[in-house]
Scaffold this active site. Structure first.
Site, PDB file in Angstrom:
ATOM      1  CG  ASP A 166      -0.195   0.054   2.776  1.00 31.82           C
ATOM      2  OD1 ASP A 166       0.940  -0.739   2.880  1.00 31.82           O
ATOM      3  OD2 ASP A 166      -0.611   0.679   3.378  1.00 31.82           O
TER       4      ASP A 166
ATOM      5  CD  GLU B  95       4.138   0.545   6.864  1.00 32.90           C
ATOM      6  OE1 GLU B  95       5.169   0.864   7.668  1.00 32.90           O
ATOM      7  OE2 GLU B  95       3.995   1.571   6.027  1.00 32.90           O
TER       8      GLU B  95
HETATM    9 ZN   LIG Z   1       6.759   2.244   3.868  1.00 33.66          ZN
END
Ligand SMILES: [Zn+2]
Length: 381
Positions: free
Chosen positions: A67, A129
């Site tokens: 992401d 993340e």
């Molecule tokens: Zn990163």
């Protein structure tokens, strides 16, 4: 490969399935079976794949997140999802954080797959993340059970290919003040939630100032730091507000006891604020909820990951950074973990994000040495 990966808009709020199935197909082309680990509603997935012996414990994991942060509100000179080269720089969302690393790993797969590895290499690509390292957690849970558990993990977050052995942890909270509504001309019969929140925030700030005395010069800034980032409260200027909420976080040095910060706020609320508030109304309260925690990373002096990464990166010493990553979670799960990846964190999350071609070349060389190492070296967990 990087152009292909950048073309998938994998902003954390969107699905990453197109990128994941692309990578799964690509790996399949080299005889590498990749398992997708979907989230609850099947809109996102992590990928786990092993190259080399499958019957062997341990091995080395290469970890990255699929992401990227949003481009909304940022001033980009070109389409953020079309890779653009200018001079020695490659521009696009995620080039540095951290599709550059994933592209290098995928580009190295043909050689890894042909190398007759004795030590397995595991690819671990996650989602979410950027919103608190949440997507990797179910995969970490599976290590050593449904998935092999790497002995060593290299997280390819941008570090300009230097070896990072420590980072701060992030701890985020929401504090809600429940006051008591009244006409603004009658403050003595109301409890103003906004003013109470202001006192709590000042208390947090004073506490954070005390923490600046405890330093670790490897970090910038060298202390545990506080940030209050959002506030919401009140309905009209002439109503004593009943509700106020604010969100705050602290970035802790790896050895800081993270329970102390919220405990201090709770004690301050109890001793200084709550009884006077509840004298006016029993319903008044101050509630702090933990939103997320990403543990810090602090490699032990005999860390296997540090020793091997320094050798492969051809460096003599390791460093510390202030940004949080998935590395602390892997280390906590018992995998010796470091960070080493192409690009600079200075370019991450910004408009016109880029990675220098030279950084990708350094990463390619690192991965080539790793492949060679895994082809001659067999070690068990
Ligand atoms: Zn990163």
């Amino acid at each position: 490969m990087l152009a292909k990966l950048v073309s998938f808009d994998t902003t954390s709020s969107l699905s990453n399935m197109d990128m994941m199935t692309y990578m799964q197909d690509y790996l399949g082309g080299f005889g590498v079976t990749a398992k997708l680990i979907p989230n609850a509603d099947g809109t996102k997935a992590s990928l786990f794949a092993t190259i080399g012996p499958k019957d062997r414990e341990g091995g080395i994991g290469l970890s990255g997140h699929s992401d990227v942060v949003p481009v909304k509100g940022q001033d980009w000179r070109s389409d953020p999802f079309v890779l653009r080269q200018q001079g020695d720089k490659l521009y696009g969302r995620g080039t540095c954080d951290m599709k550059g690393f994933i592209a290098c790993v995928l580009a190295a797969v043909p050689k890894m797959a042909a190398a007759n590895l004795k030590t397995p290499l595991h690819l671990i690509f996650s989602y979410d993340e950027e919103i608190g390292c949440t997507g990797v957690r179910p995969t970490i849970e599976m290590l050593g059970k449904d998935l092999p558990k790497p002995q060593i993990i290299f997280v390819g977050e941008p570090s300009e290919m230097s070896v990072v052995d420590a980072h701060k942890g992030t701890n985020s909270f929401e504090t809600e003040v429940i006051g008591h509504e009244a006409h603004s001309s009658m403050p003595h019969i109301g409890v103003n939630a906004i003013i109470t929140a202001g006192r709590l925030m000042t208390a947090l700030d004073d506490y954070a100032a005390e923490l600046e005395k405890f330093t670790d010069e490897r970090f910038e800034p060298p202390f545990t730091s506080l940030q209050i980032g959002m506030i919401e409260g009140g309905t009209a200027p002439n109503i004593i507000p009943k509700s106020c909420k604010f969100r705050w976080e602290f970035r802790a040095l790896p050895d800081y006891d993270t329970s102390l910060f919220p405990a201090y706020l709770e004690e301050f609320a109890k001793v200084r604020l709550l009884s006077a508030m509840q004298e006016i109304s029993k319903d008044c309260n101050i509630i702090t909820r933990k939103l997320n925690q990403v543990p810090g990373l602090s490699c032990p002096p005999d860390s296997k990951a540090v020793t091997l990464a320094l050798k492969l990166a051809q460096q003599n010493s390791s460093h510390a950074v202030s940004y949080a990553t998935e590395a602390g979670l892997f280390e906590q799960a018992g995998c010796s973990t470091i960070i080493c990846g192409p690009g600079s964190i200075a370019q991450a999350h910004k408009p016109n994000e880029f990675v220098a071609v030279g950084e990708l070349e350094k990463c390619d060389a690192f991965l080539a040495r790793l492949t060679e190492y895994c082809a001659i070296q067999a070690f068990l967990a």
